[in-house]
Design a protein around this motif. Structure first.
Motif, PDB file in Angstrom:
ATOM      1  N   ARG A 147      -7.138   8.671   3.008  1.00 14.37           N
ATOM      2  CA  ARG A 147      -6.075   8.403   3.793  1.00 14.37           C
ATOM      3  C   ARG A 147      -6.823   7.811   5.073  1.00 14.37           C
ATOM      4  N   SER A 172       0.362   3.446   2.640  1.00 13.65           N
ATOM      5  CA  SER A 172       0.710   4.863   2.013  1.00 13.65           C
ATOM      6  C   SER A 172      -0.063   4.993   1.150  1.00 13.65           C
ATOM      7  N   ILE A 173      -0.180   6.432   0.736  1.00 17.76           N
ATOM      8  CA  ILE A 173      -1.175   6.742  -0.591  1.00 17.76           C
ATOM      9  C   ILE A 173      -0.188   7.252  -1.648  1.00 17.76           C
ATOM     10  N   VAL A 195       0.614  13.377  -0.479  1.00 13.79           N
ATOM     11  CA  VAL A 195       0.843  12.293  -0.479  1.00 13.79           C
ATOM     12  C   VAL A 195       2.406  11.734  -0.369  1.00 13.79           C
ATOM     13  N   LEU A 197      -6.387   4.289   6.672  1.00 10.74           N
ATOM     14  CA  LEU A 197      -5.626   4.172   7.728  1.00 10.74           C
ATOM     15  C   LEU A 197      -6.374   3.547   8.955  1.00 10.74           C
ATOM     16  N   LYS A 218      -7.315  13.354   1.922  1.00 11.32           N
ATOM     17  CA  LYS A 218      -7.608  13.235   3.454  1.00 11.32           C
ATOM     18  C   LYS A 218      -8.679  12.213   3.596  1.00 11.32           C
TER      19      LYS A 218
END
Ligand SMILES: Cc1ncc(COP(=O)(O)O)c(C=O)c1O
Length: 477
Positions: A49, A60-61, A81, A53, A46
Motif C-alpha cells: 500500500r 486501493s488494494i 484491504v 500510494l 502495508k
C-alpha cells in the motif's frame, strides 16, 4: 527489498521464522506442516500500500483470493484491504461471512472467465446483504466482463433482478510477451481471458514512443464480438449495466519491468481513448495482480516501487485520473508461509546422486513445482553445523511418481536473460540424515489451494502465528 532476509534468523542450531522456533513447531505439530505468519501478511500489505500510494495516491488494494482461501488468513487480510477479488461462490461466501462477523465494508470485484447464473446473482445482490447487516455505508460489487457471452449472461441476470450492476470491461492489451519467461502471461494476444484491444492505431498514435509498435503486434484476426472496443460501447449503451471502468491483468509473477511498463502504457491510453467516446463515464481502472515475489532463483524481480513509478508515469502521460485498484495475491501471501517437511529415507543411485525422500509430495503440497517448474528455497533447520561443509543432495517427494521431485531444473531470469541455471541438486551445510527437517520457504501463495489427497495422503496441517492473538500459535487445519 528481500523480505526473506528479515524473516529468517539463526538461533544456535536452529532457524527462527518471524521469531518462531521451527523445531518447536515440528515437535508440536509434526510434518508436513505449513506455518503462516499473520504479522508478515500485514507487513506485506502495508508495504504494498505504502509503495503504491507514494506514487499513485488514488490506489486501493484488493486481495486476490484464489491464491489462498484459508478463512483465518482471509480474515486477517480483510482488516487491511478495501477490496477482495473473487472468482467463485465459495470465495464469495467466505467474504460475506467475514464482513458480517467483522462489520467491516469490503468491496468485491468478481472476475472469472465464466460466471454461473447463481454467482452473478450473488455478486449483484452483495451490496444488499452487506448494507443491511453492517451499517448504512454500502459495500460495492463489480463484475468484470470477460467476453461478449459473459456480458449477455450478466445482462439477463440484471434484467431478471431489476438491478443495474456496476461492471468493468476486462481488456487484454495484447502486448508482446515471451511465454517462456512469463509462464502465467495473461496480456498477450493469445491469452484466454479478457477481450483484446482490436484497434491499436490510436494507441500507437497517442504514444510518444516509436518502440511501442514493437510491443503491440498487429492483430491478424479481429473478432466480431469479443473486442474491448465493442464491449465498452455495448456496456455503455445497455440500460441494464452501469459501466464504471476497465479491468485488466498482466499475469502472475511477472518478473520483467518492461512488461509492466508497456502494459500500463497501453491500458491507460486505451482508457483515455474510450472515455473520450463515452463522456468520461469510466472512473475505475483495475490493473489486476502479478506483483512478483523473490523466490529462490533470482534477485532480479522488479520492486513494487519500480512498478508503482511506472504506473504513475503512464497515468500522467496518458492524461487520465482514475481510481486505481490493484489485485494482489502472491505478493501478500507468498513469503508469509513455509512448509516444514521431514526426511523419511535417504538413498543413493548408481549415477552417484544422494537422494533424500521427504514426507511431502509436489503433486499435493507444492503443485507449482510441476506445473510451472517452480523452484523454491530449501533450508535445513535442525542441528546446523558451525562450519559450512557443503553437501549436495537431490530432494524428492514421498510418492512413487517420477515427477515428484523438488530439485529445480531450468530457471530462466527475464532480467538477466542469458542466465539459465540448470541445477539438479541442492547444497546443504552438512550431509542429510533420516529425520532431518527441511523448511521450504515462500510457499504461502497458491500451494494450499492445490492440496489434494493424491496417493491417499493426508493434507498437511496449517499453523498460524499471530502476535496479536491470545493464542499466538494456532492450528487452523
Ligand atoms: C484477474 C486476476 N487478478 C489477480 C490475480 C492475482 O495475481 P497474483 O497472485 O500474481 O498477484 C490473478 C491471478 O491469476 C488474476 O487472474
Amino acid at each position: 527489498m528481500n523480505h526473506n532476509n528479515i524473516l529468517f534468523r539463526r538461533d544456535r542450531d536452529t532457524i527462527l521464522f518471524d521469531d518462531v522456533n521451527l523445531r518447536n513447531i515440528e515437535t508440536k505439530f509434526g510434518t508436513p506442516t505449513y506455518l503462516f505468519s499473520a504479522d508478515q501478511i500485514r507487513r506485506n500489505i502495508k508495504f504494498l500500500r505504502e509503495k503504491m500510494l507514494e506514487y499513485n495516491p488514488q490506489t486501493s488494494i484488493a486481495y486476490s483470493m484464489k491464491n489462498n482461501i484459508i478463512p483465518e488468513i482471509c480474515t486477517i487480510i480483510a482488516d487491511e484491504v478495501d477490496y477482495f477479488e473473487t472468482t467463485s461462490m465459495l470465495e464469495q461466501k467466505i467474504v460475506e461471512k467475514i464482513i458480517l462477523e467483522k462489520k467491516k465494508n469490503i468491496h468485491i470485484v468478481s472476475t472469472n472467465i465464466y460466471k454461473p447464473d447463481g454467482l452473478i446473482k450473488e455478486v449483484i445482490e452483495y451490496p444488499n446483504i452487506s448494507s443491511s447487516e453492517i451499517n448504512s455505508a454500502k459495500c460495492h460489487s463489480f463484475l468484470a466482463i470477460d467476453s461478449y457471452h459473459d456480458l449477455k449472461n450478466i445482462v439477463k441476470a440484471a434484467q431478471r433482478l431489476g438491478v443495474k450492476p456496476k461492471v468493468l470491461i476486462r481488456v487484454n492489451p495484447g502486448i508482446k510477451m515471451d511465454i517462456e519467461e512469463t509462464i502465467f502471461a495473461s496480456a498477450n494476444i493469445s491469452a484466454k481471458c479478457a477481450v483484446v484491444i482490436s484497434n491499436i492505431k490510436p494507441i500507437i498514435k497517442a504514444s510518444n514512443d516509436p518502440t511501442i509498435k514493437i510491443w503491440l503486434p498487429e492483430r491478424q484476426f479481429k473478432p466480431e464480438f469479443d473486442t474491448a472496443e465493442r464491449l465498452v460501447k455495448e456496456a455503455n449503451e445497455s440500460e441494464h449495466l452501469d459501466l464504471v471502468g476497465l479491468h485488466c491483468h498482466l499475469g502472475s509473477q511477472i518478473t520483467n519491468i518492461e512488461y509492466f511498463d508497456r502494459f500500463f502504457e497501453v491500458v491507460t491510453r486505451f482508457f483515455k481513448i474510450m472515455n473520450e467516446e463515452i463522456n468520461d463515464k469510466m472512473k475505475i481502472l483495475d490493473l489486476g495482480g502479478g506483483y512478483p515475489v523473490d523466490y529462490a532463483h533470482c534477485e532480479c524481480v522488479p520492486t513494487i516501487e519500480d512498478i508503482s513509478k511506472s504506473l504513475s508515469k503512464n497515468i500522467k502521460n496518458s492524461g487520465i485520473n482514475p481510481e486505481i485498484i490493484i489485485e494482489s495475491g502472491r505478493f501478500i501471501t507468498a513469503n508469509s508461509g513455509l512448509l516444514l517437511s521431514k526426511i523419511t529415507i535417504t538413498k543413493e543411485n548408481s549415477d552417484g546422486h544422494k537422494i533424500a525422500v521427504l514426507d511431502l509430495s509436489t503433486y499435493s503440497d507444492l503443485l507449482d513445482v510441476l506445473t510451472a517448474q517452480w523452484s523454491y528455497n530449501y533450508s535445513l533447520i535442525n542441528e546446523l553445523p558451525d562450519s559450512d561443509q557443503k553437501a549436495t543432495w537431490r530432494l524428492v517427494g514421498g510418492t512413487n511418481d517420477t515427477l515428484d521431485q523438488l530439485t529445480p531444473r531450468i530457471v530462466k531470469c527475464s532480467n538477466c536473460k542469458e542466465q539459465i541455471i540448470e541445477k539438479k541438486e541442492i547444497t546443504f551445510p552438512r550431509e542429510l540424515v533420516i529425520g532431518d527437517i527441511i523448511a521450504v520457504k515462500s510457499v504461502g501463495a497458491y500451494t494450499t489451494c492445490f492440496n489434494s489427497n493424491y496417493c491417499g495422503r493426508s493434507k498437511p496441517l496449517i499453523v498460524l502465528k499471530d502476535s496479536t492473538s491470545k493464542q499466538q500459535i494456532l492450528r487452523i487445519r
